[in-house]
Write an enzyme that holds these catalytic residues in place. Structure first.
Site, PDB file in Angstrom:
ATOM      1  N   LEU A 165     -12.466   0.216 -58.136  1.00 11.65           N
ATOM      2  CA  LEU A 165     -12.311   1.120 -59.279  1.00 11.65           C
ATOM      3  C   LEU A 165     -12.638   0.439 -60.598  1.00 11.65           C
ATOM      4  O   LEU A 165     -13.125   1.080 -61.521  1.00 11.65           O
ATOM      5  CB  LEU A 165     -10.874   1.661 -59.319  1.00 11.65           C
ATOM      6  CG  LEU A 165     -10.445   2.540 -58.143  1.00 11.65           C
ATOM      7  CD1 LEU A 165      -8.973   2.893 -58.258  1.00 11.65           C
ATOM      8  CD2 LEU A 165     -11.293   3.800 -58.087  1.00 11.65           C
ATOM      9  N   GLY A 166     -12.364  -0.846 -60.705  1.00  6.21           N
ATOM     10  CA  GLY A 166     -12.651  -1.537 -61.958  1.00  6.21           C
ATOM     11  C   GLY A 166     -12.127  -2.958 -61.941  1.00  6.21           C
ATOM     12  O   GLY A 166     -11.334  -3.348 -61.083  1.00  6.21           O
ATOM     13  N   GLY A 224      -9.524  -8.645 -67.113  1.00  4.23           N
ATOM     14  CA  GLY A 224      -9.347 -10.075 -67.262  1.00  4.23           C
ATOM     15  C   GLY A 224      -8.416 -10.669 -66.230  1.00  4.23           C
ATOM     16  O   GLY A 224      -8.589 -11.799 -65.773  1.00  4.23           O
ATOM     17  N   MET A 225      -7.396  -9.890 -65.838  1.00  4.60           N
ATOM     18  CA  MET A 225      -6.374 -10.394 -64.924  1.00  4.60           C
ATOM     19  C   MET A 225      -6.645 -10.080 -63.453  1.00  4.60           C
ATOM     20  O   MET A 225      -6.224 -10.815 -62.570  1.00  4.60           O
ATOM     21  CB  MET A 225      -5.013  -9.795 -65.295  1.00  4.60           C
ATOM     22  CG  MET A 225      -4.370 -10.435 -66.498  1.00  4.60           C
ATOM     23  SD  MET A 225      -3.662 -12.037 -66.088  1.00  4.60           S
ATOM     24  CE  MET A 225      -2.267 -11.519 -65.101  1.00  4.60           C
ATOM     25  N   VAL A 244      -8.975  -3.655 -59.508  1.00 10.78           N
ATOM     26  CA  VAL A 244      -8.244  -2.491 -58.999  1.00 10.78           C
ATOM     27  C   VAL A 244      -9.126  -1.776 -57.986  1.00 10.78           C
ATOM     28  O   VAL A 244     -10.282  -1.456 -58.274  1.00 10.78           O
ATOM     29  CB  VAL A 244      -7.842  -1.534 -60.138  1.00 10.78           C
ATOM     30  CG1 VAL A 244      -7.059  -0.349 -59.580  1.00 10.78           C
ATOM     31  CG2 VAL A 244      -7.012  -2.265 -61.193  1.00 10.78           C
ATOM     32  N   ASP A 285      -2.073  -3.202 -75.373  1.00 13.98           N
ATOM     33  CA  ASP A 285      -3.446  -2.897 -74.950  1.00 13.98           C
ATOM     34  C   ASP A 285      -3.610  -1.398 -74.721  1.00 13.98           C
ATOM     35  O   ASP A 285      -4.157  -0.964 -73.696  1.00 13.98           O
ATOM     36  CB  ASP A 285      -3.806  -3.685 -73.690  1.00 13.98           C
ATOM     37  CG  ASP A 285      -5.326  -3.741 -73.459  1.00 13.98           C
ATOM     38  OD1 ASP A 285      -6.081  -3.516 -74.439  1.00 13.98           O
ATOM     39  OD2 ASP A 285      -5.744  -4.001 -72.324  1.00 13.98           O
TER      40      ASP A 285
END
Length: 455
Positions: free
Chosen positions: A12-13, A16-17, A20, A140
């Site tokens: 899905l995407g 930075g961490m 998903v 964020d």
């Protein structure tokens, strides 16, 4: 591919961490979002592995304890082959997709109807008020972190940069690490990310609402030099000087001059909407609801009825869409109510359901719904079908402003994001957003409404 007990259906995407994935639960087959700790190369350079794991666990804990209808729920946390992951609710749409924000964040986006934009902003503020009461700052808040359910509910996600009041670890900023997203982060967040409070999130909501209502970002240098936000009223008839004052407060350079809480900002927004409704009512007293708009050149014979498979790189040409995926020509429909739950478009000769499916459904379920209409001979006909992008696009109107809200709408607004019969791949199909006037695509497991057509 599996991660723990979950079958991965696609990416899905990435952030930075972590990454998903869309995943499927065992036994039940329920679709979920699976976030796995997978830091970018830059993040690994800036932050130690133990710190990354601590942040990841902190994000899961924060989301897990915040029980609120506008905050995405966490259902599971586990470790697979030494890598931690957690399971969240899955949603197909996010605000970034709805407004058409791209990697060129500063490029113009689609405007939303005022009522829709205010609803999304208000729900976000409700979520943030709950967070701030718990001593948590998100840090964020941006369009791609606001998921949208099939019922148009906002779900706030991505708490990887969130910070608990007074904490130094595990979510303090590493040297050289940027906290927040350009254009949306408050100015004080760049200077001292570990000292910000809830007013930084309020700034971000102000930027998002400004963009939803105007289609542009408030990036004028005046915002940072004179604390004067570029006038939103120049971009929309819905907005006046009262809205300009509101945005001056929401996005004030000095946090002390902003709304003090998310609840205070929501109250101010509610008051503005009440004044706007009075303006609409006054406008309606003088508008001719039968005033004609210049017709779009159309011919019933050129409205395609057969489904096509359109790849992403060719869809704009095939469907006749502009750079923001909106039909080149809108407002062509000339609808007449038939009194039997249908309307006829005099411009094209098509007959449509006045409402449509009562519930959002998957693409396969959409076909089953149309089949049921034919089985029961809805309105006396058994040749209903799922429309093409071309046919649904013929119903699209410009997003309403002031007087446009006065004109009676014959089609039920409850069915807004609508499946078409056109596909992008064997796993994805195209949809049309009626109120926002754009075409998009999603996985066939997503749930949208159906408005059947015949003729």
């Amino acid at each position: 591919m599996k991660i723990g007990r979950y079958t991965v259906c696609g990416l899905l995407g990435r952030g930075g961490m972590g990454a998903v994935f869309k995943a499927r639960q065992p036994v039940t087959g329920r679709i979920v979002a699976l976030k796995v700790l997978k830091p970018s190369d830059m993040m690994e350079m800036l932050v130690e592995q133990d710190e990354l794991i601590a942040r990841f666990e902190s994000e899961a804990r924060i989301m897990g304890k915040l029980d609120h209808p506008n905050i995405a729920a966490i259902w599971d946390y586990d470790i697979a082959d030494g890598t931690p992951f957690f399971i969240m609710e899955y949603f197909c749409r996010n605000l970034g997709m709805v407004i058409g924000e791209s990697y060129r964040v500063e490029a113009p986006t689609r405007k939303l109807p005022l009522t829709t934009a205010v609803s999304y902003a208000s729900q976000t503020l409700d979520a943030l008020y709950r967070m701030h009461q718990a001593g948590i700052v998100h840090r964020d808040v941006k369009p791609f972190n606001l998921m949208i359910t099939g019922l148009d509910e906002i779900k706030l996600i991505d708490f990887g940069l969130s910070r608990l009041r007074g904490e130094v670890q595990p979510t303090s900023a590493a040297k050289g690490e940027r906290i927040g997203s350009p254009y949306y982060a408050a100015p004080e967040q760049e200077a001292a990310p570990d000292s910000v409070d809830g007013r930084a999130d309020i700034f971000s909501v102000g930027v998002m609402l400004y963009r939803m209502l105007t289609g542009v970002l408030p990036t004028d240098e005046a915002l940072y030099t004179n604390n004067v936000v570029p006038r939103a009223s120049q971009y929309s008839l819905d907005l006046d000087s009262e809205w300009d004052t509101f945005f001056d407060t929401a996005m004030a350079f000095d946090p002390e001059k902003r709304f003090s809480t998310a609840k205070e900002m929501r109250t101010a927004l509610n008051a503005l909407v009440e004044i706007w409704r009075e303006r609409v009512d006054n406008e309606c007293r003088f508008i001719d609801e039968f005033a004609e708009t210049p017709p779009c050149p159309t011919d019933a014979s050129v409205l395609r009825t057969e489904p096509v498979k359109a790849r992403l790189d060719e869809a704009q040409r095939i469907f006749g869409l502009d750079s923001l995926w909106r039909p080149d020509c809108v407002g062509m429909a000339d609808l007449v109510e038939n009194g039997d739950g249908t309307v006829t478009d005099a411009a094209t000769g098509k007959m449509w359901q006045q409402s449509g499916s009562e519930f959002a459904c998957t693409w396969d379920e959409a076909h089953a719904y149309v089949a049921s209409l034919n089985e029961q001979k809805f309105a006396g006909y058994d040749n209903w079908r799922l429309p093409t992008v071309d046919e649904l696009s013929s119903l699209v109107q410009e997003p309403p402003e002031l007087g446009a809200f006065c004109i009676p709408q014959l089609l039920d607004s409850a069915q807004d994001t609508l499946w078409t019969c056109d596909t992008k791949s064997y796993m994805a199909a195209w949809f049309v957003s009626a109120s926002m006037g754009f075409v998009g695509w999603q996985d066939m497991t997503c749930q949208f409404a159906v408005r059947a057509v015949r003729g």
